[in-house]
Design a protein around this motif. Structure first.
Motif, PDB file in Angstrom:
ATOM      1  N   GLU A 123       0.828  -1.197   0.000  1.00  0.00           N
ATOM      2  CA  GLU A 123       0.000   0.000   0.000  1.00  0.00           C
ATOM      3  C   GLU A 123       0.866   1.252   0.000  1.00  0.00           C
ATOM      4  N   GLY A 124       0.399   2.274  -0.716  1.00  0.00           N
ATOM      5  CA  GLY A 124       1.120   3.538  -0.734  1.00  0.00           C
ATOM      6  C   GLY A 124       1.434   4.007  -2.130  1.00  0.00           C
ATOM      7  N   VAL A 125       2.539   4.739  -2.246  1.00  0.00           N
ATOM      8  CA  VAL A 125       2.951   5.335  -3.513  1.00  0.00           C
ATOM      9  C   VAL A 125       4.168   4.598  -4.056  1.00  0.00           C
ATOM     10  N   LEU A 126       4.112   4.226  -5.339  1.00  0.00           N
ATOM     11  CA  LEU A 126       5.262   3.577  -5.961  1.00  0.00           C
ATOM     12  C   LEU A 126       6.250   4.646  -6.436  1.00  0.00           C
ATOM     13  N   VAL A 127       7.526   4.413  -6.163  1.00  0.00           N
ATOM     14  CA  VAL A 127       8.583   5.335  -6.577  1.00  0.00           C
ATOM     15  C   VAL A 127       9.555   4.619  -7.499  1.00  0.00           C
ATOM     16  N   MET A 128       9.764   5.179  -8.681  1.00  0.00           N
ATOM     17  CA  MET A 128      10.781   4.712  -9.614  1.00  0.00           C
ATOM     18  C   MET A 128      11.904   5.734  -9.562  1.00  0.00           C
ATOM     19  N   ALA A 129      13.069   5.336  -9.061  1.00  0.00           N
ATOM     20  CA  ALA A 129      14.160   6.297  -8.847  1.00  0.00           C
ATOM     21  C   ALA A 129      15.487   5.722  -9.309  1.00  0.00           C
ATOM     22  N   VAL A 130      15.501   5.134 -10.504  1.00  0.00           N
ATOM     23  CA  VAL A 130      16.739   4.551 -11.033  1.00  0.00           C
ATOM     24  C   VAL A 130      17.808   5.639 -11.165  1.00  0.00           C
ATOM     25  N   ASP A 131      18.970   5.354 -10.623  1.00  0.00           N
ATOM     26  CA  ASP A 131      20.032   6.356 -10.511  1.00  0.00           C
ATOM     27  C   ASP A 131      20.791   6.573 -11.816  1.00  0.00           C
ATOM     28  N   ILE A 132      20.737   5.604 -12.720  1.00  0.00           N
ATOM     29  CA  ILE A 132      21.489   5.718 -13.978  1.00  0.00           C
ATOM     30  C   ILE A 132      20.548   5.458 -15.162  1.00  0.00           C
ATOM     31  N   LEU A 133      19.469   6.206 -15.205  1.00  0.00           N
ATOM     32  CA  LEU A 133      18.455   6.008 -16.245  1.00  0.00           C
ATOM     33  C   LEU A 133      19.005   6.021 -17.674  1.00  0.00           C
ATOM     34  N   PRO A 134      19.924   6.938 -18.031  1.00  0.00           N
ATOM     35  CA  PRO A 134      20.405   6.920 -19.423  1.00  0.00           C
ATOM     36  C   PRO A 134      21.078   5.611 -19.817  1.00  0.00           C
ATOM     37  N   SER A 135      21.543   4.836 -18.827  1.00  0.00           N
ATOM     38  CA  SER A 135      22.178   3.570 -19.149  1.00  0.00           C
ATOM     39  C   SER A 135      21.171   2.523 -19.594  1.00  0.00           C
ATOM     40  N   GLU A 136      19.877   2.846 -19.498  1.00  0.00           N
ATOM     41  CA  GLU A 136      18.867   1.947 -20.050  1.00  0.00           C
ATOM     42  C   GLU A 136      18.705   2.166 -21.560  1.00  0.00           C
ATOM     43  N   LEU A 137      19.291   3.243 -22.066  1.00  0.00           N
ATOM     44  CA  LEU A 137      19.369   3.511 -23.509  1.00  0.00           C
ATOM     45  C   LEU A 137      20.842   3.757 -23.835  1.00  0.00           C
ATOM     46  N   PRO A 138      21.702   2.774 -23.599  1.00  0.00           N
ATOM     47  CA  PRO A 138      23.146   3.034 -23.572  1.00  0.00           C
ATOM     48  C   PRO A 138      23.758   3.445 -24.903  1.00  0.00           C
ATOM     49  N   ARG A 139      23.289   2.870 -25.994  1.00  0.00           N
ATOM     50  CA  ARG A 139      23.913   3.174 -27.284  1.00  0.00           C
ATOM     51  C   ARG A 139      23.591   4.600 -27.730  1.00  0.00           C
ATOM     52  N   GLU A 140      22.303   4.944 -27.740  1.00  0.00           N
ATOM     53  CA  GLU A 140      21.909   6.281 -28.182  1.00  0.00           C
ATOM     54  C   GLU A 140      22.435   7.355 -27.244  1.00  0.00           C
ATOM     55  N   ALA A 141      22.382   7.078 -25.928  1.00  0.00           N
ATOM     56  CA  ALA A 141      22.855   8.056 -24.952  1.00  0.00           C
ATOM     57  C   ALA A 141      24.355   8.293 -25.101  1.00  0.00           C
ATOM     58  N   SER A 142      25.114   7.233 -25.293  1.00  0.00           N
ATOM     59  CA  SER A 142      26.569   7.356 -25.440  1.00  0.00           C
ATOM     60  C   SER A 142      26.939   8.105 -26.712  1.00  0.00           C
ATOM     61  N   GLN A 143      26.213   7.838 -27.792  1.00  0.00           N
ATOM     62  CA  GLN A 143      26.513   8.508 -29.059  1.00  0.00           C
ATOM     63  C   GLN A 143      26.307  10.010 -28.936  1.00  0.00           C
ATOM     64  N   ALA A 144      25.183  10.420 -28.343  1.00  0.00           N
ATOM     65  CA  ALA A 144      24.902  11.849 -28.197  1.00  0.00           C
ATOM     66  C   ALA A 144      25.920  12.516 -27.277  1.00  0.00           C
ATOM     67  N   PHE A 145      26.302  11.822 -26.214  1.00  0.00           N
ATOM     68  CA  PHE A 145      27.274  12.358 -25.262  1.00  0.00           C
ATOM     69  C   PHE A 145      28.638  12.526 -25.932  1.00  0.00           C
ATOM     70  N   SER A 146      29.062  11.490 -26.650  1.00  0.00           N
ATOM     71  CA  SER A 146      30.352  11.523 -27.337  1.00  0.00           C
ATOM     72  C   SER A 146      30.388  12.595 -28.417  1.00  0.00           C
ATOM     73  N   ASP A 147      29.262  12.791 -29.108  1.00  0.00           N
ATOM     74  CA  ASP A 147      29.173  13.849 -30.124  1.00  0.00           C
ATOM     75  C   ASP A 147      29.487  15.217 -29.515  1.00  0.00           C
ATOM     76  N   ALA A 148      29.042  15.416 -28.272  1.00  0.00           N
ATOM     77  CA  ALA A 148      29.272  16.701 -27.606  1.00  0.00           C
ATOM     78  C   ALA A 148      30.675  16.811 -27.029  1.00  0.00           C
ATOM     79  N   LEU A 149      31.216  15.708 -26.553  1.00  0.00           N
ATOM     80  CA  LEU A 149      32.509  15.726 -25.863  1.00  0.00           C
ATOM     81  C   LEU A 149      33.701  15.844 -26.813  1.00  0.00           C
ATOM     82  N   ILE A 150      33.636  15.189 -27.955  1.00  0.00           N
ATOM     83  CA  ILE A 150      34.812  15.044 -28.813  1.00  0.00           C
ATOM     84  C   ILE A 150      35.433  16.381 -29.203  1.00  0.00           C
ATOM     85  N   ARG A 151      34.621  17.415 -29.382  1.00  0.00           N
ATOM     86  CA  ARG A 151      35.166  18.691 -29.871  1.00  0.00           C
ATOM     87  C   ARG A 151      36.066  19.379 -28.848  1.00  0.00           C
TER      88      ARG A 151
END
Length: 436
Positions: free
Chosen positions: A361-389
């Protein structure tokens, strides 16, 4: 001397699969004469062989590179003097749990650059995973709502959704949410008190990612003011979800009577404000917490108020997707960030105890600490695109000069918390959080 850069193995979380630099960008550096060292990893979303084909050298720890890249925090004792480390250190708020880490880096006399502080002249972040946190957070929260209703014996279109990391791609996940949305439009969403309202705090990259997913469902956006009276309308449909986006002016008001809300004053003097968000809680089905918060600001969900709602039978809130994920923070019942493999808990407002999983009973909480790692390929590509320069300018820098003469890209210099183990001028405030 040949420049060397290293990519370490991510060891903080079992399911951390992201990378700061993708193989295609490694190849760009190698082609320019940079030696790229990569610590082997079986779980990394890009395989060792992909890095090897890009020209990287697979090398076990310790790396002897001058610049070492990671994603999440690096362990105590890992650091070598005068090397430059770039990762999310989670220290800039003076987070107590990471002050030993900051002290260890100071003692190790390293240079620390934090991705979170790589910003432009307007303070906007230039390298981030935020959109992907919002995307995965909303997918997970809709999945959580479906699972929660299923536990109550109600099958809904959301019951067909999966946790984000079980999809092979963002495109596949979006298709599944869209299909659920079409079914909701046809048949409604049973088992919930009408109106079905989903609130989102914030309007930055995280919020935009969450809205990108939510907009795949049959939603109507309304204002926070309209939310307060929506329940008074008759014949509300069950096949429509109402989206409400909350800005700072909806979270707090000046303590001084008669004063207008001023955003800059709120940022600079939050102690002059009091929280007003609780007025909206009785009207929400799902709350997505996507905003920046530190302990200078009022909380938006308190244990005391949830208990009042619970005892008065006024709590229709089913799920909190706490993407912000500050332990004991803006959502006070988020006592910890959760793992991808154990992502949710149910908080009982009267006993004030959380139980992992979907039941209770109560309120369900979803609080995954590393959410982008659930979309690791797309997240890494976008991050790397920004970092490389930024990396060529960093690798060319002379780190023997005093900090004020250091020539690196301006956003990196702003983000440099430590230089040879000393707090740089913008981060002197962190001394107050370190034990003497």
């Amino acid at each position: 001397m040949k420049h060397k850069i290293g990519i370490r193995y991510e060891d903080k979380y079992k399911m951390e699969r992201r990378v700061p630099l993708v193989p295609a960008h490694v190849k760009q550096l190698v082609d320019k004469g940079v030696e790229v060292q990569v610590v082997p990893s079986e779980k990394r979303v890009f395989k060792d062989e992909e890095y090897k084909k890009a020209g990287a050298i697979l090398k076990n720890e310790p790396l002897d590179a001058d610049v070492i890249l990671g994603v999440k925090e690096m362990p105590l004792g890992y650091f070598k003097a005068h090397k430059t480390y770039i990762f999310f250190s989670h220290t800039i708020k003076g987070q107590a749990y990471n002050m030993p880490l900051l002290q260890n880096m100071i003692d190790s006399k390293i240079n620390l650059i934090d991705y979170e502080r790589i910003v432009d002249e307007q303070g906007r972040r230039l390298i981030f995973f935020g959109r992907f946190a919002g995307l995965a957070g909303m997918i997970n929260s809709l999945w959580s709502l479906g699972e929660r209703l299923k536990r109550k014996g109600v099958e809904t279109p959301l019951s067909k959704l999966k946790q984000t990391h079980h999809y092979d791609s963002l495109e596949e996940a979006k298709a599944a949410v869209s299909a659920a949305g079409q079914e909701i439009a046809r048949n409604g969403l049973p088992g919930l008190t009408l109106p079905i309202a989903i609130g989102i705090t914030g309007y930055g990259n995280v919020s935009k990612g969450a809205q990108e997913i939510l907009n795949l469902l049959p939603v109507i956006e309304i204002s926070p003011a309209d939310l307060l009276t929506l329940h008074k309308q008759k014949n509300l449909p069950s096949n429509v979800l109402y989206k409400v986006v909350f800005e700072e002016k909806h979270l707090a008001r000046p303590k001084e009577a008669g004063m207008e809300f001023d955003l800059q004053e709120y940022y600079h003097h939050p102690e002059r404000f009091e929280g007003i968000f609780e007025q909206y809680l009785p009207h929400l089905t799902v709350l997505m917490n996507c905003m920046y918060w530190d302990d200078r600001y009022p909380r938006i969900v308190t244990k005391d108020y949830l208990e009042v709602l619970w005892k008065n039978n006024d709590l229709k809130l089913e799920v909190i997707g706490d993407v912000t994920c500050d332990p004991d923070g803006s959502v006070e019942i988020t006592h910890k960030g959760t793992a991808i493999e154990d992502p949710v808990f149910v908080y009982h407002p009267e006993t004030r105890k959380p139980v992992m999983g979907f039941d209770g009973e109560g309120v369900l909480v979803m609080a995954v600490d590393i959410l982008p790692s659930e979309l690791p390929r797309e997240a890494s590509q976008a991050f790397s695109d920004a970092l490389i320069r930024f990396l060529p300018g960093l690798l060319e820098a002379d780190f023997e000069v005093p900090f004020e003469k250091l020539q690196v890209p301006a956003p990196l210099k702003k983000a440099m918390i430590l230089y040879h183990g000393e707090l740089t001028p913008d981060y002197q405030y962190l001394k107050q959080y370190l034990k003497s």
